[in-house]
Design a protein around this motif. Structure first.
Motif, PDB file in Angstrom:
ATOM      1  N   LYS A 173      -3.063   3.261 -11.788  1.00 38.40           N
ATOM      2  CA  LYS A 173      -2.881   2.557 -10.527  1.00 38.40           C
ATOM      3  C   LYS A 173      -1.487   2.742  -9.944  1.00 38.40           C
ATOM      4  N   LYS A 174      -0.477   2.562 -10.787  1.00 39.62           N
ATOM      5  CA  LYS A 174       0.911   2.652 -10.328  1.00 39.62           C
ATOM      6  C   LYS A 174       1.240   4.040  -9.805  1.00 39.62           C
ATOM      7  N   THR A 175       0.812   5.054 -10.549  1.00 33.16           N
ATOM      8  CA  THR A 175       1.069   6.448 -10.142  1.00 33.16           C
ATOM      9  C   THR A 175       0.346   6.789  -8.846  1.00 33.16           C
ATOM     10  N   GLU A 176      -0.903   6.329  -8.736  1.00 28.10           N
ATOM     11  CA  GLU A 176      -1.692   6.624  -7.536  1.00 28.10           C
ATOM     12  C   GLU A 176      -1.090   5.977  -6.302  1.00 28.10           C
ATOM     13  N   LEU A 177      -0.542   4.785  -6.444  1.00 24.54           N
ATOM     14  CA  LEU A 177       0.093   4.124  -5.300  1.00 24.54           C
ATOM     15  C   LEU A 177       1.326   4.895  -4.839  1.00 24.54           C
ATOM     16  N   ILE A 178       2.109   5.401  -5.822  1.00 27.75           N
ATOM     17  CA  ILE A 178       3.276   6.225  -5.479  1.00 27.75           C
ATOM     18  C   ILE A 178       2.829   7.506  -4.784  1.00 27.75           C
ATOM     19  N   ASN A 179       1.756   8.116  -5.330  1.00 24.07           N
ATOM     20  CA  ASN A 179       1.223   9.353  -4.739  1.00 24.07           C
ATOM     21  C   ASN A 179       0.697   9.115  -3.328  1.00 24.07           C
ATOM     22  N   SER A 180       0.096   7.944  -3.125  1.00 27.67           N
ATOM     23  CA  SER A 180      -0.456   7.637  -1.799  1.00 27.67           C
ATOM     24  C   SER A 180       0.657   7.548  -0.763  1.00 27.67           C
ATOM     25  N   ASN A 181       1.791   6.965  -1.144  1.00 26.83           N
ATOM     26  CA  ASN A 181       2.930   6.879  -0.223  1.00 26.83           C
ATOM     27  C   ASN A 181       3.450   8.262   0.146  1.00 26.83           C
ATOM     28  N   GLN A 182       3.561   9.132  -0.853  1.00 23.22           N
ATOM     29  CA  GLN A 182       4.020  10.506  -0.596  1.00 23.22           C
ATOM     30  C   GLN A 182       3.021  11.252   0.289  1.00 23.22           C
ATOM     31  N   TYR A 183       1.744  11.030   0.000  1.00 27.74           N
ATOM     32  CA  TYR A 183       0.689  11.709   0.763  1.00 27.74           C
ATOM     33  C   TYR A 183       0.749  11.302   2.241  1.00 27.74           C
ATOM     34  N   VAL A 184       0.989  10.022   2.485  1.00 26.82           N
ATOM     35  CA  VAL A 184       1.060   9.511   3.854  1.00 26.82           C
ATOM     36  C   VAL A 184       2.164  10.213   4.634  1.00 26.82           C
ATOM     37  N   ILE A 185       3.314  10.365   4.019  1.00 26.61           N
ATOM     38  CA  ILE A 185       4.466  10.988   4.690  1.00 26.61           C
ATOM     39  C   ILE A 185       4.258  12.494   4.868  1.00 26.61           C
ATOM     40  N   GLU A 186       3.799  13.166   3.819  1.00 31.61           N
ATOM     41  CA  GLU A 186       3.668  14.622   3.845  1.00 31.61           C
ATOM     42  C   GLU A 186       2.529  15.096   4.746  1.00 31.61           C
ATOM     43  N   ASN A 187       1.489  14.296   4.896  1.00 27.26           N
ATOM     44  CA  ASN A 187       0.312  14.716   5.668  1.00 27.26           C
ATOM     45  C   ASN A 187       0.180  14.018   7.017  1.00 27.26           C
ATOM     46  N   ARG A 188       1.262  13.370   7.427  1.00 26.75           N
ATOM     47  CA  ARG A 188       1.308  12.760   8.759  1.00 26.75           C
ATOM     48  C   ARG A 188       0.103  11.842   9.003  1.00 26.75           C
ATOM     49  N   ILE A 189      -0.088  10.923   8.067  1.00 25.11           N
ATOM     50  CA  ILE A 189      -1.179   9.955   8.162  1.00 25.11           C
ATOM     51  C   ILE A 189      -0.823   8.879   9.182  1.00 25.11           C
ATOM     52  N   ASP A 190      -1.783   8.488  10.012  1.00 20.23           N
ATOM     53  CA  ASP A 190      -1.555   7.469  11.037  1.00 20.23           C
ATOM     54  C   ASP A 190      -1.845   6.055  10.545  1.00 20.23           C
ATOM     55  N   GLU A 191      -2.964   5.899   9.822  1.00 21.87           N
ATOM     56  CA  GLU A 191      -3.391   4.557   9.421  1.00 21.87           C
ATOM     57  C   GLU A 191      -3.765   4.521   7.943  1.00 21.87           C
ATOM     58  N   ILE A 192      -3.432   3.393   7.309  1.00 19.81           N
ATOM     59  CA  ILE A 192      -3.756   3.177   5.899  1.00 19.81           C
ATOM     60  C   ILE A 192      -4.732   1.992   5.818  1.00 19.81           C
ATOM     61  N   TYR A 193      -5.857   2.189   5.151  1.00 19.34           N
ATOM     62  CA  TYR A 193      -6.827   1.119   4.926  1.00 19.34           C
ATOM     63  C   TYR A 193      -6.838   0.800   3.429  1.00 19.34           C
ATOM     64  N   ALA A 194      -6.617  -0.451   3.098  1.00 19.61           N
ATOM     65  CA  ALA A 194      -6.508  -0.831   1.682  1.00 19.61           C
ATOM     66  C   ALA A 194      -7.464  -1.969   1.359  1.00 19.61           C
ATOM     67  N   SER A 195      -8.145  -1.849   0.211  1.00 26.97           N
ATOM     68  CA  SER A 195      -9.018  -2.915  -0.271  1.00 26.97           C
ATOM     69  C   SER A 195      -8.163  -4.023  -0.852  1.00 26.97           C
ATOM     70  N   ILE A 196      -8.196  -5.178  -0.262  1.00 26.07           N
ATOM     71  CA  ILE A 196      -7.335  -6.277  -0.683  1.00 26.07           C
ATOM     72  C   ILE A 196      -7.714  -6.794  -2.070  1.00 26.07           C
ATOM     73  N   ASN A 197      -8.960  -6.545  -2.452  1.00 25.41           N
ATOM     74  CA  ASN A 197      -9.428  -7.004  -3.766  1.00 25.41           C
ATOM     75  C   ASN A 197      -8.887  -6.133  -4.903  1.00 25.41           C
ATOM     76  N   THR A 198      -8.446  -4.919  -4.570  1.00 30.39           N
ATOM     77  CA  THR A 198      -7.956  -3.975  -5.580  1.00 30.39           C
ATOM     78  C   THR A 198      -6.472  -4.156  -5.879  1.00 30.39           C
ATOM     79  N   LEU A 199      -5.748  -4.778  -4.951  1.00 28.37           N
ATOM     80  CA  LEU A 199      -4.297  -4.864  -5.050  1.00 28.37           C
ATOM     81  C   LEU A 199      -3.825  -6.274  -5.414  1.00 28.37           C
ATOM     82  N   SER A 200      -2.714  -6.339  -6.114  1.00 28.45           N
ATOM     83  CA  SER A 200      -2.082  -7.624  -6.404  1.00 28.45           C
ATOM     84  C   SER A 200      -1.248  -8.048  -5.193  1.00 28.45           C
ATOM     85  N   ASN A 201      -0.778  -9.281  -5.186  1.00 28.43           N
ATOM     86  CA  ASN A 201       0.045  -9.756  -4.075  1.00 28.43           C
ATOM     87  C   ASN A 201       1.308  -8.913  -3.910  1.00 28.43           C
ATOM     88  N   LYS A 202       1.921  -8.553  -5.019  1.00 34.49           N
ATOM     89  CA  LYS A 202       3.136  -7.725  -4.970  1.00 34.49           C
ATOM     90  C   LYS A 202       2.829  -6.349  -4.389  1.00 34.49           C
TER      91      LYS A 202
END
Length: 450
Positions: A173-202
């Motif tokens: 989970k931790k690695t994938e979240l870091i990878n997702s941030n890099q992916y967003v920047i490198e691939n010029r992503i406009d919008e991020i959709y996240a399942s609130i049930n999958t993530l902790s408050n932090k």
């Protein structure tokens, strides 16, 4: 910086505003007397157009906005413009006739509406055929809501969403979240959709922090408890924010009165122009086939769970279990004329008298037999929410295939979901849409109309 490729709203809205102002001002000269075409009126008209559109959200049309919502915005905009025009004419140019003003409003409404819908449809076609005006998106998380969103993006290319990747967070989970941030920047992503049930408050806070600092849009999918499917409303007690889990438009007095006015007007029209001549014919056919009254009345639960008598044309032979057992397919209790009037929903027409006296509405959750209401209230989650508003002759659930006999638990659960959506999203336009859908379904014939 945030990539703006494929996002043309920065140009579209100013162009639309310019075209709308050009149309409403030019038509003053073409549709009314030349005296009306003066600097004073054009200034007032233009200023009020901009002010009204700002407060009504007239130009807040997005790729996911529905056509009926756009039509509603159009009606609201021209309602106020009509008031301003009539007021100005009455104050300064009393010799300008009502017909001239009406013609001007009609032409403006038609032309502005044509332009607005044309651009909306052309953008959809542009996205579909050429892949332009799109937004690159990713999804973070897993679960049913993620699968549904993935299907939506895949099956609706005309909305202009390009799903680039899904980070399901199932392995590291931790690695994938870091990878997702890099992916967003490198691939010029406009919008991020996240399942609130999958993530902790932090993790949610970290994601929001990342999106804000990289000028990305982040949106959350609801949790399994459907808390975020509600129309959450924030109220303030002094400076303390209070969240209400449900807003009901019909709690507002103006909406309540508008719906009641529509109900009375519509029910009177049906009673005078249809029931006045149809009732004697149906009564004769019912009496010729079987003994008993022409009308059948049955106790149902309505607004605030109060009981009332719901009226129908009698479609069954007299039997002792009419108030206990729901009609089933090929039910022997149904008469021959009963099959016809049930198939065409003619048996429901006397309920317009229920509407007229105020027990029911034309559109709303369908009322159940008292015995069934008590049973479903105990077994179906949120079933009682339906009783916050008046029951209807037809409803959103009925036009979406959940009418008639409840064969499985899924039938009643989906019926409740549609009913709750209706009471949380009511509008007069939605009522009209449901009425048209009901008429079309009655003409085509429905599978469960027996």
């Amino acid at each position: 910086m945030k990539n703006k490729a494929g996002r043309y709203s920065i140009y579209i809205r100013p162009i639309l505003i310019f075209l709308d102002l050009l149309i409403v001002n030019l038509l003053v000269l073409l549709c009314m007397r030349s005296a009306m075409s003066n600097f004073g009126y054009h200034t007032i008209l233009s200023v009020f157009w901009l002010v009204i559109s700002y407060y009504s959200g007239y130009y807040e049309v997005y790729r996911f906005t529905k056509g009926i919502e756009i039509f509603g915005k159009l009606l609201k905009q021209f309602f106020f413009i009509s008031l301003i025009t009539f007021a100005y004419v009455g104050y300064k140019y009393k010799y300008v006739t009502t017909d001239e003003v009406g013609y001007y409003i009609f032409c403006s409404f038609s032309l502005v509406g044509l332009v607005k819908f044309s651009i909306f449809i052309l953008l959809k076609k542009y996205r579909l055929l050429y892949g332009g005006n799109y937004r690159n998106v990713i999804i973070i998380g897993h679960g049913k809501s993620v699968d549904e969103l993935k299907d939506f993006f895949t099956n609706n290319p005309d909305y202009g969403y390009n799903l680039c990747y899904i980070f399901d967070l199932k392995e590291n989970k931790k690695t994938e979240l870091i990878n997702s941030n890099q992916y967003v920047i490198e691939n010029r992503i406009d919008e991020i959709y996240a399942s609130i049930n999958t993530l902790s408050n932090k993790e949610i806070n970290d994601l929001i922090f990342f999106a804000d600092n990289n000028l990305k849009t982040v949106k959350f999918l609801p949790d399994n408890k459907n808390t975020f499917l509600r129309n959450l409303a924030v109220e303030y007690y002094d400076y303390i924010p209070i969240i209400s889990l449900r807003t009901i438009p019909l709690d507002k007095e103006v909406n309540k009165r508008l719906k009641r006015f529509f109900d009375v007007l519509f029910s009177l029209s049906i009673i005078i122009f249809i029931l006045s001549w149809l009732t004697p014919i149906i009564a004769l056919l019912i009496k010729m086939e079987s003994k008993g009254p022409v009308f059948f009345k049955q106790k149902r639960n309505g607004l605030n769970y109060e009981e009332f008598y719901c009226y129908k044309f009698r479609s069954m032979y007299l039997n002792p279990i009419a108030d206990l057992e729901q009609v089933q397919k090929n039910d022997p209790r149904i008469t021959r004329i009963g099959k016809l009037i049930r198939k065409t929903s003619i048996d429901e027409l006397p309920q317009f008298f229920n509407v007229l006296i105020g027990d029911m509405s034309v559109v709303g959750p369908r009322p159940h037999m008292v015995s069934h209401t008590e049973m479903y209230a105990k077994s179906v989650d949120k079933f009682m929410v339906r009783h916050f508003i008046k029951p209807g002759i037809t409803g959103l659930a009925q036009t979406n295939g959940f009418r008639g006999e409840v064969e499985t638990e899924k039938d009643i659960i989906n019926r409740v979901k549609y009913d709750i959506f209706y009471l949380e999203n009511w509008s007069l336009l939605l009522d009209i849409k449901i009425i048209f859908a009901t008429v079309i379904n009655a003409i085509k014939g429905e599978k469960k109309a027996y």
